[in-house]
Enzyme design. Structure first.
Site, PDB file in Angstrom:
ATOM      1  N   GLY A   4       0.786  -1.230   0.000  1.00 21.15           N
ATOM      2  CA  GLY A   4       0.000   0.000   0.000  1.00 21.15           C
ATOM      3  C   GLY A   4       0.814   1.274   0.000  1.00 21.15           C
ATOM      4  O   GLY A   4       0.264   2.371  -0.009  1.00 21.15           O
ATOM      5  N   HIS A   5       2.140   1.164   0.016  1.00 16.42           N
ATOM      6  CA  HIS A   5       2.998   2.367   0.117  1.00 16.42           C
ATOM      7  C   HIS A   5       4.093   2.291  -0.936  1.00 16.42           C
ATOM      8  O   HIS A   5       5.238   1.985  -0.583  1.00 16.42           O
ATOM      9  CB  HIS A   5       3.604   2.453   1.512  1.00 16.42           C
ATOM     10  CG  HIS A   5       4.140   3.803   1.863  1.00 16.42           C
ATOM     11  ND1 HIS A   5       5.415   4.207   1.573  1.00 16.42           N
ATOM     12  CD2 HIS A   5       3.566   4.848   2.484  1.00 16.42           C
ATOM     13  CE1 HIS A   5       5.614   5.428   2.022  1.00 16.42           C
ATOM     14  NE2 HIS A   5       4.504   5.833   2.582  1.00 16.42           N
ATOM     15  N   PHE A   6       3.952   2.517  -2.060  1.00 20.14           N
ATOM     16  CA  PHE A   6       2.754   2.847  -2.814  1.00 20.14           C
ATOM     17  C   PHE A   6       2.581   1.795  -3.899  1.00 20.14           C
ATOM     18  O   PHE A   6       3.588   1.336  -4.445  1.00 20.14           O
ATOM     19  CB  PHE A   6       2.891   4.219  -3.458  1.00 20.14           C
ATOM     20  CG  PHE A   6       3.164   5.315  -2.461  1.00 20.14           C
ATOM     21  CD1 PHE A   6       2.131   5.851  -1.707  1.00 20.14           C
ATOM     22  CD2 PHE A   6       4.451   5.799  -2.271  1.00 20.14           C
ATOM     23  CE1 PHE A   6       2.377   6.877  -0.797  1.00 20.14           C
ATOM     24  CE2 PHE A   6       4.705   6.818  -1.365  1.00 20.14           C
ATOM     25  CZ  PHE A   6       3.665   7.356  -0.620  1.00 20.14           C
TER      26      PHE A   6
END
Length: 170
Positions: A65-67
């Site tokens: 999720g990052h990124f």
């Protein structure tokens, strides 16, 4: 003058050689996957400074999720890798006096992030003790990739015995 003293967690001494491997680190601090963020310690001057290594891999969960499609290691995790390296230094310095105690992160000052850290990078985490008074230790940490500073901060930690409730959960 090198003041490193071999112990059971330090089979070798001197920069560039593993003196505390992952098994030794796991005996010293409570962190585990996916939050164990130091792979080995390659140099220690007992009670003064040390160098940790963190190999950054694409399989680490935070990259999902990052990124997405542009993975960047969160800066807070780089700081955490500094704190974990410092925790190893505290436990190493105290020896048997550290048994049954945990190093807790207390504060951070002057954190700066210079460039993104991405999968494939190897963090070289340099921690230097600034002050030690009682159970409180203050450090200056610098993280480098390929010799370039990627992050730096000053931070404090305290070594304590876990509460009875925390010990019961373990």
């Amino acid at each position: 003058m090198d003041q490193s003293v071999p112990s059971e967690n330090q089979p070798e001494t001197g920069e560039g050689r593993t003196i505390i491997d992952i098994a030794g680190i796991m005996k010293m601090i409570p962190h585990r996957y996916p939050f164990l963020l130091v792979d080995r310690v390659i140099d220690i001057v007992r009670g003064e400074r040390g160098i940790g290594i963190k190999n950054v891999t694409a399989s680490e969960s935070h990259f999902a999720g990052h990124f997405p499609n542009h993975p960047v290691m969160p800066g807070v995790l780089i700081i955490e890798s500094m704190a974990q390296t410092a925790a190893v230094l505290v436990v190493d310095a105290l020896g048997t006096d550290a048994e049954g105690r945990v190093v807790y992160f207390m504060s951070i000052e002057g954190a700066k992030f210079r460039r993104p850290v991405v999968p494939g990078d190897q963090l070289r985490i340099e921690c230097e003790r600034l002050q030690h008074r009682g159970n409180v230790w203050k450090f200056r940490g610098t993280a480098r990739v390929d010799g370039q500073i990627v992050a730096e901060a000053s931070f404090a930690a305290m070594i304590l015995r876990p509460s009875p409730a925390q010990q019961a959960e373990a």
